[in-house]
Design a protein around this motif. Structure first.
Motif, PDB file in Angstrom:
ATOM      1  N   GLY A 147       0.794  -1.221   0.000  1.00 35.50           N
ATOM      2  CA  GLY A 147       0.000   0.000   0.000  1.00 35.50           C
ATOM      3  C   GLY A 147       0.827   1.272   0.000  1.00 35.50           C
ATOM      4  O   GLY A 147       0.311   2.347  -0.313  1.00 35.50           O
ATOM      5  N   MET A 148       2.111   1.167   0.332  1.00 37.85           N
ATOM      6  CA  MET A 148       2.991   2.335   0.349  1.00 37.85           C
ATOM      7  C   MET A 148       3.797   2.496  -0.935  1.00 37.85           C
ATOM      8  O   MET A 148       4.493   3.500  -1.114  1.00 37.85           O
ATOM      9  CB  MET A 148       3.961   2.244   1.534  1.00 37.85           C
ATOM     10  CG  MET A 148       3.302   2.294   2.899  1.00 37.85           C
ATOM     11  SD  MET A 148       4.523   2.254   4.260  1.00 37.85           S
ATOM     12  CE  MET A 148       5.134   3.953   4.206  1.00 37.85           C
ATOM     13  N   GLN A 149       3.729   1.526  -1.828  1.00 38.14           N
ATOM     14  CA  GLN A 149       4.636   1.512  -2.980  1.00 38.14           C
ATOM     15  C   GLN A 149       4.517   2.753  -3.867  1.00 38.14           C
ATOM     16  O   GLN A 149       5.522   3.396  -4.186  1.00 38.14           O
ATOM     17  CB  GLN A 149       4.413   0.244  -3.807  1.00 38.14           C
ATOM     18  CG  GLN A 149       5.002  -1.005  -3.174  1.00 38.14           C
ATOM     19  CD  GLN A 149       4.826  -2.236  -4.043  1.00 38.14           C
ATOM     20  OE1 GLN A 149       3.739  -2.471  -4.596  1.00 38.14           O
ATOM     21  NE2 GLN A 149       5.869  -3.026  -4.183  1.00 38.14           N
ATOM     22  N   ASP A 150       3.316   3.092  -4.286  1.00 37.08           N
ATOM     23  CA  ASP A 150       3.150   4.238  -5.189  1.00 37.08           C
ATOM     24  C   ASP A 150       3.602   5.530  -4.533  1.00 37.08           C
ATOM     25  O   ASP A 150       4.270   6.364  -5.165  1.00 37.08           O
ATOM     26  CB  ASP A 150       1.684   4.353  -5.632  1.00 37.08           C
ATOM     27  CG  ASP A 150       1.259   3.224  -6.548  1.00 37.08           C
ATOM     28  OD1 ASP A 150       2.147   2.564  -7.122  1.00 37.08           O
ATOM     29  OD2 ASP A 150       0.044   2.996  -6.687  1.00 37.08           O
ATOM     30  N   ALA A 151       3.259   5.705  -3.272  1.00 34.32           N
ATOM     31  CA  ALA A 151       3.641   6.927  -2.563  1.00 34.32           C
ATOM     32  C   ALA A 151       5.151   7.014  -2.394  1.00 34.32           C
ATOM     33  O   ALA A 151       5.740   8.098  -2.521  1.00 34.32           O
ATOM     34  CB  ALA A 151       2.952   6.972  -1.204  1.00 34.32           C
ATOM     35  N   LEU A 152       5.795   5.908  -2.119  1.00 33.06           N
ATOM     36  CA  LEU A 152       7.250   5.904  -1.976  1.00 33.06           C
ATOM     37  C   LEU A 152       7.938   6.222  -3.298  1.00 33.06           C
ATOM     38  O   LEU A 152       8.958   6.926  -3.329  1.00 33.06           O
ATOM     39  CB  LEU A 152       7.729   4.548  -1.441  1.00 33.06           C
ATOM     40  CG  LEU A 152       7.494   4.287   0.045  1.00 33.06           C
ATOM     41  CD1 LEU A 152       7.796   2.838   0.381  1.00 33.06           C
ATOM     42  CD2 LEU A 152       8.358   5.208   0.901  1.00 33.06           C
ATOM     43  N   ARG A 153       7.387   5.717  -4.385  1.00 35.53           N
ATOM     44  CA  ARG A 153       7.958   5.994  -5.710  1.00 35.53           C
ATOM     45  C   ARG A 153       7.934   7.494  -5.993  1.00 35.53           C
ATOM     46  O   ARG A 153       8.896   8.057  -6.537  1.00 35.53           O
ATOM     47  CB  ARG A 153       7.187   5.212  -6.766  1.00 35.53           C
ATOM     48  CG  ARG A 153       7.830   5.240  -8.158  1.00 35.53           C
ATOM     49  CD  ARG A 153       7.043   4.384  -9.132  1.00 35.53           C
ATOM     50  NE  ARG A 153       7.140   2.971  -8.809  1.00 35.53           N
ATOM     51  CZ  ARG A 153       6.151   2.230  -8.333  1.00 35.53           C
ATOM     52  NH1 ARG A 153       4.968   2.790  -8.092  1.00 35.53           N
ATOM     53  NH2 ARG A 153       6.313   0.947  -8.078  1.00 35.53           N
ATOM     54  N   GLU A 154       6.852   8.157  -5.620  1.00 38.19           N
ATOM     55  CA  GLU A 154       6.755   9.607  -5.819  1.00 38.19           C
ATOM     56  C   GLU A 154       7.644  10.378  -4.845  1.00 38.19           C
ATOM     57  O   GLU A 154       8.252  11.389  -5.203  1.00 38.19           O
ATOM     58  CB  GLU A 154       5.303  10.047  -5.640  1.00 38.19           C
ATOM     59  CG  GLU A 154       4.359   9.524  -6.717  1.00 38.19           C
ATOM     60  CD  GLU A 154       2.935   9.994  -6.508  1.00 38.19           C
ATOM     61  OE1 GLU A 154       2.717  10.861  -5.621  1.00 38.19           O
ATOM     62  OE2 GLU A 154       2.027   9.491  -7.203  1.00 38.19           O
ATOM     63  N   PRO A 341      11.606  -2.428  -1.099  1.00 31.58           N
ATOM     64  CA  PRO A 341      12.704  -2.273  -2.070  1.00 31.58           C
ATOM     65  C   PRO A 341      12.305  -2.627  -3.490  1.00 31.58           C
ATOM     66  O   PRO A 341      12.933  -2.152  -4.447  1.00 31.58           O
ATOM     67  CB  PRO A 341      13.791  -3.216  -1.543  1.00 31.58           C
ATOM     68  CG  PRO A 341      13.087  -4.183  -0.656  1.00 31.58           C
ATOM     69  CD  PRO A 341      11.950  -3.420  -0.051  1.00 31.58           C
ATOM     70  N   ALA A 342      11.248  -3.422  -3.656  1.00 32.09           N
ATOM     71  CA  ALA A 342      10.797  -3.775  -5.006  1.00 32.09           C
ATOM     72  C   ALA A 342      10.335  -2.551  -5.791  1.00 32.09           C
ATOM     73  O   ALA A 342      10.321  -2.572  -7.029  1.00 32.09           O
ATOM     74  CB  ALA A 342       9.662  -4.800  -4.929  1.00 32.09           C
ATOM     75  N   VAL A 343       9.983  -1.466  -5.099  1.00 32.39           N
ATOM     76  CA  VAL A 343       9.586  -0.227  -5.776  1.00 32.39           C
ATOM     77  C   VAL A 343      10.681   0.235  -6.730  1.00 32.39           C
ATOM     78  O   VAL A 343      10.415   0.730  -7.830  1.00 32.39           O
ATOM     79  CB  VAL A 343       9.287   0.874  -4.736  1.00 32.39           C
ATOM     80  CG1 VAL A 343       9.097   2.230  -5.418  1.00 32.39           C
ATOM     81  CG2 VAL A 343       8.051   0.511  -3.921  1.00 32.39           C
ATOM     82  N   TRP A 344      11.951   0.067  -6.312  1.00 33.24           N
ATOM     83  CA  TRP A 344      13.086   0.521  -7.123  1.00 33.24           C
ATOM     84  C   TRP A 344      13.987  -0.641  -7.546  1.00 33.24           C
ATOM     85  O   TRP A 344      15.102  -0.434  -8.012  1.00 33.24           O
ATOM     86  CB  TRP A 344      13.921   1.523  -6.332  1.00 33.24           C
ATOM     87  CG  TRP A 344      13.121   2.614  -5.706  1.00 33.24           C
ATOM     88  CD1 TRP A 344      12.707   3.775  -6.314  1.00 33.24           C
ATOM     89  CD2 TRP A 344      12.627   2.674  -4.361  1.00 33.24           C
ATOM     90  NE1 TRP A 344      11.998   4.535  -5.434  1.00 33.24           N
ATOM     91  CE2 TRP A 344      11.930   3.893  -4.217  1.00 33.24           C
ATOM     92  CE3 TRP A 344      12.715   1.828  -3.257  1.00 33.24           C
ATOM     93  CZ2 TRP A 344      11.326   4.279  -3.035  1.00 33.24           C
ATOM     94  CZ3 TRP A 344      12.104   2.198  -2.060  1.00 33.24           C
ATOM     95  CH2 TRP A 344      11.425   3.410  -1.961  1.00 33.24           C
ATOM     96  N   ASP A 345      13.528  -1.878  -7.341  1.00 39.03           N
ATOM     97  CA  ASP A 345      14.339  -3.069  -7.636  1.00 39.03           C
ATOM     98  C   ASP A 345      15.682  -2.981  -6.918  1.00 39.03           C
ATOM     99  O   ASP A 345      16.741  -3.281  -7.481  1.00 39.03           O
ATOM    100  CB  ASP A 345      14.536  -3.225  -9.148  1.00 39.03           C
ATOM    101  CG  ASP A 345      15.038  -4.619  -9.525  1.00 39.03           C
ATOM    102  OD1 ASP A 345      14.771  -5.565  -8.755  1.00 39.03           O
ATOM    103  OD2 ASP A 345      15.696  -4.760 -10.562  1.00 39.03           O
ATOM    104  N   ALA A 346      15.638  -2.582  -5.662  1.00 38.96           N
ATOM    105  CA  ALA A 346      16.859  -2.398  -4.866  1.00 38.96           C
ATOM    106  C   ALA A 346      17.154  -3.648  -4.040  1.00 38.96           C
ATOM    107  O   ALA A 346      16.244  -4.403  -3.677  1.00 38.96           O
ATOM    108  CB  ALA A 346      16.687  -1.194  -3.939  1.00 38.96           C
ATOM    109  N   PRO A 347      18.421  -3.879  -3.707  1.00 40.20           N
ATOM    110  CA  PRO A 347      18.774  -5.011  -2.837  1.00 40.20           C
ATOM    111  C   PRO A 347      18.288  -4.764  -1.411  1.00 40.20           C
ATOM    112  O   PRO A 347      18.066  -3.618  -1.002  1.00 40.20           O
ATOM    113  CB  PRO A 347      20.299  -5.053  -2.910  1.00 40.20           C
ATOM    114  CG  PRO A 347      20.696  -3.655  -3.238  1.00 40.20           C
ATOM    115  CD  PRO A 347      19.613  -3.103  -4.119  1.00 40.20           C
TER     116      PRO A 347
END
Length: 406
Positions: A147-154, A341-347
């Motif tokens: 639920g936080m993914q879109d907001a974190l991306r922005e 971390p999947a929001v940015w494909d980060a480790p």
């Protein structure tokens, strides 16, 4: 400032959070408290991040990596055993019933230790980079991180370099566990509704009893792991709810139960899901009932630690904990942390720490009674000892963050 300086604050915060738990997506007081503390440390604070009560704090200190540190905030519908003076007496409504509420999965230790780590890092400032502190709602229902993914991306369009998280597990306080690769299982949730034909309890021949039908399913479903999953594979199938009927002499029209499965391998997961469908519908057919409805509920991904990042954290823990840093087993518990971390494909790296009296744990292991004597997550007596639990979790978060910050 050192850990010793902040220890009273961390312990007091833990007691406060433990005594005032809130259910998933209702963490309003908790979120406000986390935001308040972040502001006191000089963080840029964002509230209501995502679809619920998420809180994000950002602290920049020159050029360098961006490191995300996460703690989850929600509690469980569990009535706490009377063991400590700061026990929770909170109750709330859930699914039409009044229930006790308890931090029976140690999210209170996660928040208190992260706030302690942030206090130390904010004061020392002998590092360069950006700290992103995420206080996440609704982990217990596997909704908060997604639920936080879109907001974190922005909020963080430039991305992060690594994400770090931790969890208290049954084990000796003072011990920390890390490993590369798969560390926590994937989780799937299914809601099964069985429809029969209701009637009077004295005339079962005029009915199709959905309780008997669903009970047959429950028993047969237990054979999936024991008879359809290879002994070398790891899997769990649990039926955690069963609802049917309102009166002892009425055969109801329907019954409903919920299934949870945990797996590490996609092929095992697929085989178990197919077996659930086959068994449920086969039992319906055998009973002359219409097909059951199988709905998909909450999902959690496999948690797979990045090898290089795990090596970096492991080296930091060797330095910080010595022999108390040990290899982690694979846990059949599940987490939604990796959605962040999947929001940015980060480790990312997710590790475990113990929370119970070391002598009790050692004696229980020696007697072969560990599973009986040491409480498991979600139990009403899952109440960790304050120390060295909080010192260990705070030190772990500081050490891991410093391992990446320039």
């Amino acid at each position: 400032m050192t850990l010793e300086t902040h220890r009273p604050f961390i312990e007091d915060l833990y007691r406060e959070l433990h005594a005032n738990p809130e259910l998933s997506n209702r963490e309003h007081r908790t979120a406000a408290r986390m935001a308040e503390l972040l502001r006191e440390r000089g963080f840029e604070v964002h509230e209501q991040v995502g679809k619920a009560t998420g809180v994000v704090g950002i602290l920049r200190s020159g050029e360098g990596p961006t490191v995300l540190l996460r703690a989850d905030m929600d509690a469980l519908p569990v009535t706490e055993a009377e063991r400590v003076p700061y026990r929770s007496s909170v109750t709330d409504e859930l699914d039409g019933q009044r229930t006790g509420v308890m931090h029976a999965c140690a999210h209170d230790t996660h928040m208190a230790s992260l706030q302690g780590a942030l206090a130390i890092l904010a004061e020392q400032r002998d590092w360069s980079g950006t700290i992103v502190a995420v206080f996440q709602p609704a982990e217990e229902v596997m909704q908060g991180a997604a639920g936080m993914q879109d907001a974190l991306r922005e909020l963080l369009p430039g991305g992060i370099d690594v994400a770090l998280g931790q969890h208290l597990m049954p084990g000796a306080a003072g011990e920390v566990q890390t490993a590369a690769g798969p560390i926590m299982a994937a989780s799937d949730h299914f809601i099964v509704t069985v429809r029969g034909r209701g009637g009077h309890g004295s005339q079962p021949e005029k009915t199709i009893d959905p309780i008997v039908l669903a009970a047959s399913m429950v028993v047969r479903l237990q054979t999936i792991v024991s008879r359809e999953v290879a002994p070398a594979e790891r899997a769990v199938l649990t039926i955690g709810t069963f609802h049917a009927g309102v009166k002892q002499n009425i055969i109801p029209d329907s019954a409903r139960f919920e299934i949870n499965i945990r797996t590490f391998e996609p092929r095992v997961r697929e085989r178990m899901i197919a077996a659930i469908e086959r068994i449920v519908q086969g039992e319906c057919q055998a009973a002359g009932a219409p097909p059951a409805t199988i709905e998909t509920g909450d999902l959690a991904p496999l948690t797979v630690n990045d090898a290089d990042a795990a090596a970096t954290v492991g080296a930091a823990f060797d330095a910080a904990f010595g022999a108390a840093h040990v290899p982690s087993p694979q846990y059949l518990g599940s987490e939604d942390f990796s959605y962040l971390p999947a929001v940015w494909d980060a480790p990312y790296v997710f590790w475990m720490y113990g929370g119970f009296d070391p002598e009790l744990v050692a004696q229980a292991r020696a007697r072969g009674t560990f599973d009986v004597d040491v409480p498991s997550n979600h139990a009403p007596d899952f109440i960790p000892v304050l120390q060295p639990t909080l010192d260990t979790a705070t030190t772990a978060m500081v050490a891991a963050a410093r391992a990446f910050l320039a």
